[in-house]
Design a protein around this motif. Structure first.
Motif, PDB file in Angstrom:
ATOM      1  N   LYS A 168     -25.666 -35.672  27.227  1.00  0.00           N
ATOM      2  CA  LYS A 168     -24.679 -36.058  28.213  1.00  0.00           C
ATOM      3  C   LYS A 168     -23.419 -35.245  28.005  1.00  0.00           C
ATOM      4  CE  LYS A 168     -26.276 -40.819  28.631  1.00  0.00           C
ATOM      5  NZ  LYS A 168     -25.920 -42.227  28.496  1.00  0.00           N
ATOM      6  N   LYS A 169     -22.766 -34.919  29.113  1.00  0.00           N
ATOM      7  CA  LYS A 169     -21.502 -34.219  29.030  1.00  0.00           C
ATOM      8  C   LYS A 169     -20.420 -35.214  29.386  1.00  0.00           C
ATOM      9  CE  LYS A 169     -23.585 -29.820  30.244  1.00  0.00           C
ATOM     10  NZ  LYS A 169     -23.799 -28.829  31.279  1.00  0.00           N
ATOM     11  N   THR A 170     -19.581 -35.526  28.433  1.00  0.00           N
ATOM     12  CA  THR A 170     -18.575 -36.545  28.648  1.00  0.00           C
ATOM     13  C   THR A 170     -17.198 -35.950  28.551  1.00  0.00           C
ATOM     14  OG1 THR A 170     -18.566 -37.050  26.300  1.00  0.00           O
ATOM     15  CG2 THR A 170     -20.048 -38.332  27.680  1.00  0.00           C
ATOM     16  N   SER A 171     -16.247 -36.581  29.232  1.00  0.00           N
ATOM     17  CA  SER A 171     -14.861 -36.152  29.116  1.00  0.00           C
ATOM     18  C   SER A 171     -14.368 -36.508  27.734  1.00  0.00           C
ATOM     19  CB  SER A 171     -13.999 -36.853  30.165  1.00  0.00           C
ATOM     20  OG  SER A 171     -14.445 -36.524  31.457  1.00  0.00           O
ATOM     21  N   LEU A 172     -13.567 -35.636  27.168  1.00  0.00           N
ATOM     22  CA  LEU A 172     -13.074 -35.865  25.811  1.00  0.00           C
ATOM     23  C   LEU A 172     -11.658 -36.383  25.898  1.00  0.00           C
ATOM     24  CD1 LEU A 172     -14.542 -35.450  23.171  1.00  0.00           C
ATOM     25  CD2 LEU A 172     -13.128 -33.461  22.791  1.00  0.00           C
ATOM     26  N   ALA A 209     -26.848 -37.172  16.958  1.00  0.00           N
ATOM     27  CA  ALA A 209     -27.949 -36.890  17.879  1.00  0.00           C
ATOM     28  C   ALA A 209     -27.473 -36.166  19.125  1.00  0.00           C
ATOM     29  CB  ALA A 209     -28.653 -38.188  18.275  1.00  0.00           C
ATOM     30  N   ASP A 210     -26.224 -36.441  19.547  1.00  0.00           N
ATOM     31  CA  ASP A 210     -25.709 -35.859  20.783  1.00  0.00           C
ATOM     32  C   ASP A 210     -24.196 -35.922  20.800  1.00  0.00           C
ATOM     33  OD1 ASP A 210     -25.068 -38.561  21.411  1.00  0.00           O
ATOM     34  OD2 ASP A 210     -26.972 -38.826  22.475  1.00  0.00           O
ATOM     35  N   TYR A 211     -23.608 -35.433  21.896  1.00  0.00           N
ATOM     36  CA  TYR A 211     -22.156 -35.389  22.004  1.00  0.00           C
ATOM     37  C   TYR A 211     -21.535 -36.784  22.061  1.00  0.00           C
ATOM     38  CZ  TYR A 211     -22.182 -30.342  22.756  1.00  0.00           C
ATOM     39  OH  TYR A 211     -22.325 -28.982  22.599  1.00  0.00           O
ATOM     40  N   LYS A 234     -35.444 -12.401  19.440  1.00  0.00           N
ATOM     41  CA  LYS A 234     -36.578 -12.746  20.302  1.00  0.00           C
ATOM     42  C   LYS A 234     -36.769 -14.249  20.469  1.00  0.00           C
ATOM     43  CE  LYS A 234     -39.292  -8.596  19.170  1.00  0.00           C
ATOM     44  NZ  LYS A 234     -40.576  -8.104  18.593  1.00  0.00           N
ATOM     45  N   TYR A 235     -36.352 -15.040  19.459  1.00  0.00           N
ATOM     46  CA  TYR A 235     -36.685 -16.464  19.459  1.00  0.00           C
ATOM     47  C   TYR A 235     -35.436 -17.313  19.255  1.00  0.00           C
ATOM     48  CZ  TYR A 235     -41.327 -14.517  18.694  1.00  0.00           C
ATOM     49  OH  TYR A 235     -42.482 -13.792  18.808  1.00  0.00           O
ATOM     50  N   LEU A 236     -35.351 -18.366  20.043  1.00  0.00           N
ATOM     51  CA  LEU A 236     -34.277 -19.350  19.915  1.00  0.00           C
ATOM     52  C   LEU A 236     -34.903 -20.722  19.786  1.00  0.00           C
ATOM     53  CD1 LEU A 236     -31.369 -20.566  20.241  1.00  0.00           C
ATOM     54  CD2 LEU A 236     -31.712 -20.387  22.718  1.00  0.00           C
ATOM     55  N   SER A 237     -34.549 -21.439  18.713  1.00  0.00           N
ATOM     56  CA  SER A 237     -34.982 -22.830  18.554  1.00  0.00           C
ATOM     57  C   SER A 237     -33.788 -23.738  18.773  1.00  0.00           C
ATOM     58  CB  SER A 237     -35.567 -23.059  17.156  1.00  0.00           C
ATOM     59  OG  SER A 237     -36.828 -22.431  17.027  1.00  0.00           O
ATOM     60  N   VAL A 238     -33.930 -24.653  19.727  1.00  0.00           N
ATOM     61  CA  VAL A 238     -32.873 -25.600  20.053  1.00  0.00           C
ATOM     62  C   VAL A 238     -33.123 -26.856  19.240  1.00  0.00           C
ATOM     63  CG1 VAL A 238     -31.759 -26.917  21.886  1.00  0.00           C
ATOM     64  CG2 VAL A 238     -32.681 -24.626  22.373  1.00  0.00           C
ATOM     65  N   TRP A 239     -32.262 -27.081  18.241  1.00  0.00           N
ATOM     66  CA  TRP A 239     -32.472 -28.229  17.358  1.00  0.00           C
ATOM     67  C   TRP A 239     -31.191 -29.009  17.076  1.00  0.00           C
ATOM     68  CZ3 TRP A 239     -33.522 -26.526  11.592  1.00  0.00           C
ATOM     69  CH2 TRP A 239     -32.618 -25.533  11.213  1.00  0.00           C
ATOM     70  N   ASN A 240     -30.063 -28.542  17.591  1.00  0.00           N
ATOM     71  CA  ASN A 240     -28.796 -29.293  17.487  1.00  0.00           C
ATOM     72  C   ASN A 240     -28.562 -29.823  16.070  1.00  0.00           C
ATOM     73  OD1 ASN A 240     -28.517 -28.870  20.222  1.00  0.00           O
ATOM     74  ND2 ASN A 240     -29.023 -30.953  20.820  1.00  0.00           N
ATOM     75  N   TYR A 241     -28.785 -28.969  15.086  1.00  0.00           N
ATOM     76  CA  TYR A 241     -28.822 -29.482  13.709  1.00  0.00           C
ATOM     77  C   TYR A 241     -27.455 -29.730  13.089  1.00  0.00           C
ATOM     78  CZ  TYR A 241     -27.679 -25.211  11.039  1.00  0.00           C
ATOM     79  OH  TYR A 241     -27.045 -24.137  10.468  1.00  0.00           O
ATOM     80  N   VAL A 242     -26.415 -29.091  13.633  1.00  0.00           N
ATOM     81  CA  VAL A 242     -25.053 -29.300  13.118  1.00  0.00           C
ATOM     82  C   VAL A 242     -24.085 -29.352  14.286  1.00  0.00           C
ATOM     83  CG1 VAL A 242     -23.120 -28.149  11.931  1.00  0.00           C
ATOM     84  CG2 VAL A 242     -25.343 -28.313  10.809  1.00  0.00           C
ATOM     85  N   TYR A 243     -23.239 -30.366  14.303  1.00  0.00           N
ATOM     86  CA  TYR A 243     -22.152 -30.435  15.280  1.00  0.00           C
ATOM     87  C   TYR A 243     -20.946 -29.685  14.722  1.00  0.00           C
ATOM     88  CZ  TYR A 243     -18.313 -32.143  18.129  1.00  0.00           C
ATOM     89  OH  TYR A 243     -17.206 -32.212  18.938  1.00  0.00           O
ATOM     90  N   ASP A 244     -20.375 -28.792  15.530  1.00  0.00           N
ATOM     91  CA  ASP A 244     -19.317 -27.899  15.061  1.00  0.00           C
ATOM     92  C   ASP A 244     -18.077 -28.001  15.949  1.00  0.00           C
ATOM     93  OD1 ASP A 244     -17.965 -25.947  13.702  1.00  0.00           O
ATOM     94  OD2 ASP A 244     -19.257 -24.286  14.334  1.00  0.00           O
ATOM     95  N   PRO A 245     -17.117 -28.836  15.575  1.00  0.00           N
ATOM     96  CA  PRO A 245     -15.855 -28.880  16.317  1.00  0.00           C
ATOM     97  C   PRO A 245     -14.966 -27.710  15.904  1.00  0.00           C
ATOM     98  CG  PRO A 245     -15.741 -30.386  14.491  1.00  0.00           C
ATOM     99  CD  PRO A 245     -17.123 -29.775  14.445  1.00  0.00           C
ATOM    100  N   ALA A 259     -15.846 -41.811   7.488  1.00  0.00           N
ATOM    101  CA  ALA A 259     -15.048 -41.600   8.688  1.00  0.00           C
ATOM    102  C   ALA A 259     -15.811 -40.833   9.768  1.00  0.00           C
ATOM    103  CB  ALA A 259     -13.756 -40.865   8.347  1.00  0.00           C
ATOM    104  N   VAL A 260     -16.749 -39.976   9.365  1.00  0.00           N
ATOM    105  CA  VAL A 260     -17.460 -39.152  10.350  1.00  0.00           C
ATOM    106  C   VAL A 260     -18.849 -39.677  10.675  1.00  0.00           C
ATOM    107  CG1 VAL A 260     -16.180 -37.101   9.661  1.00  0.00           C
ATOM    108  CG2 VAL A 260     -18.405 -37.559   8.617  1.00  0.00           C
ATOM    109  N   GLN A 261     -19.237 -40.807  10.118  1.00  0.00           N
ATOM    110  CA  GLN A 261     -20.558 -41.369  10.394  1.00  0.00           C
ATOM    111  C   GLN A 261     -20.694 -41.756  11.872  1.00  0.00           C
ATOM    112  OE1 GLN A 261     -23.419 -41.667   8.357  1.00  0.00           O
ATOM    113  NE2 GLN A 261     -22.082 -40.220   7.279  1.00  0.00           N
ATOM    114  N   PRO A 262     -21.890 -41.636  12.451  1.00  0.00           N
ATOM    115  CA  PRO A 262     -22.105 -42.080  13.835  1.00  0.00           C
ATOM    116  C   PRO A 262     -21.709 -43.542  13.998  1.00  0.00           C
ATOM    117  CG  PRO A 262     -23.999 -40.859  13.019  1.00  0.00           C
ATOM    118  CD  PRO A 262     -23.120 -41.085  11.837  1.00  0.00           C
ATOM    119  N   LYS A 263     -21.073 -43.838  15.095  1.00  0.00           N
ATOM    120  CA  LYS A 263     -20.600 -45.198  15.365  1.00  0.00           C
ATOM    121  C   LYS A 263     -21.495 -45.884  16.394  1.00  0.00           C
ATOM    122  CE  LYS A 263     -17.002 -44.614  12.684  1.00  0.00           C
ATOM    123  NZ  LYS A 263     -17.245 -43.269  12.122  1.00  0.00           N
TER     124      LYS A 263
END
Length: 338
Positions: free
Chosen positions: A2-6, A124-126, A237-248, A334-338
């Motif tokens: 999902k794309k949410t307003s920040l 898991a997501d934004y 040649k190859y891209l794997s989409v795995w969202n393994y790290v969130y990077d602000p 502090a950074v754990q998923p809520k």
């Protein structure tokens, strides 16, 4: 995803000092009302990135809100520190520039607590990342940057990090074994990939395209925007989409410079930063679908399933165990998923 307003709380994290119009250090003596400034700001990647667009927005807003008194000079690819983002953060802390957009990954080379937000498979997501930042994440990073002499003006965003390579698809940990991969310049990232059996190396980002092109390295990991805006799909040649790290992205400002400003100018800087960060985050997220679609025309793109991701997540437990003390319970919580 999902794309949410920040919310404004997730705005940029401070910019660095170069001086006032008189050429002296504005931190050396208190700034008066109506003072004019010319400040420098750096980003790590190119002018084609959402990072650059956010920095441009910040410059526009500072000019507009100050009626032209505050000018911001922008530099891509860490030009002020010879392409070295870690040296760039040190320049920011020392007052040798005014502002920068840098990932917490770079800050973690100075203080490992910064890497807690970039733990593998944390979000898991934004939506999860946004909730964590709004519920303690921003505040804890404001404290960490203050300890370094940097005023954090909120978070921008680089996005979730993906992995590319020139050898084969990556769908399970065994596929990473033996690959020579350029990873972010962080002890955590070196340990993540060593745990997966890769041969991880660090290098300035400016060297990555050529190193991929000539086969010095097999692959690299970065968010969509960085991969796309720097044309890495031309040499992978190859891209794997795995969202393994969130990077602000931390929008940082030299603390001494910020403290020297009048109350009016502090408010201008903070308001401009919040608006620019929100703009940059939205732009970065809005671009992702289009960037991925174009990369699919040039690369083999594999989007990992939840079951495949769970295998990678389980493989990261030794990394979590090793870093628990380095992150400290306060920052990790502090950074754990809520």
């Amino acid at each position: 995803m999902k794309k949410t307003s920040l919310v404004a709380a997730l705005a940029v994290s401070a910019l660095a000092l170069t001086g006032c119009s008189s050429g002296g250090s504005p931190a050396a003596e208190g700034a008066g009302e109506g003072e004019s400034y010319s400040w420098d700001m750096t980003i790590t990647v190119s002018e084609a990135s959402a990072w650059w667009a956010g920095a441009e927005k910040f410059a526009e807003l500072l000019d507009e809100k100050s009626d032209g008194r505050i000018a911001l000079n922008l530099f891509a690819n860490e030009q002020l520190s010879g392409g070295d983002p870690a040296a760039g953060v040190e320049m920011l802390a020392n007052g040798d520039k005014a502002f920068s957009y840098n990932s917490p990954i770079i800050y973690s080379g100075i203080d490992p607590r910064f890497s807690a937000i970039t733990a593998p498979f944390l979000y898991a997501d934004y939506d999860e990342a946004d909730a964590a930042m709004a519920d303690g994440g921003v505040e804890i990073y404001e404290q960490l940057t203050e300890d370094m002499g940097i005023k954090m003006l909120g978070f921008g965003e680089s996005g979730f990090r993906q992995i590319t390579n020139s050898k084969h698809e990556i769908t399970e940990p065994a596929d990473i074994k033996g690959l020579k991969l350029r990873v972010a310049g962080s002890e955590l990232f070196l340990n993540i990939y060593k745990e997966l059996g890769a041969d991880p190396v660090t290098m300035n980002f400016a060297e990555v395209f050529t190193s991929l092109q000539n086969g010095t390295i097999d692959g690299q990991e970065n968010p969509f925007d960085v991969i796309y805006s720097n044309g890495l799909m031309e040499v992978q040649k190859y891209l794997s989409v795995w969202n393994y790290v969130y990077d602000p992205l931390i929008l940082g400002m030299n603390q001494e410079l910020f403290d020297s400003l009048s109350d009016t100018d502090k408010q201008i800087v903070e308001e401009a930063a919040a608006e620019a960060n929100a703009y940059q985050v939205k732009l970065s997220r809005d671009r992702e679908a289009e960037q991925l679609a174009e990369m699919k025309d040039q690369m083999t793109v594999t989007e990992l399933s939840p079951e495949q991701l769970a295998v990678f997540r389980d493989a990261m437990q030794p990394v979590y165990d090793a870093y628990a003390d380095k992150w400290t319970p306060e920052v990790a919580e502090a950074v754990q998923p809520k």
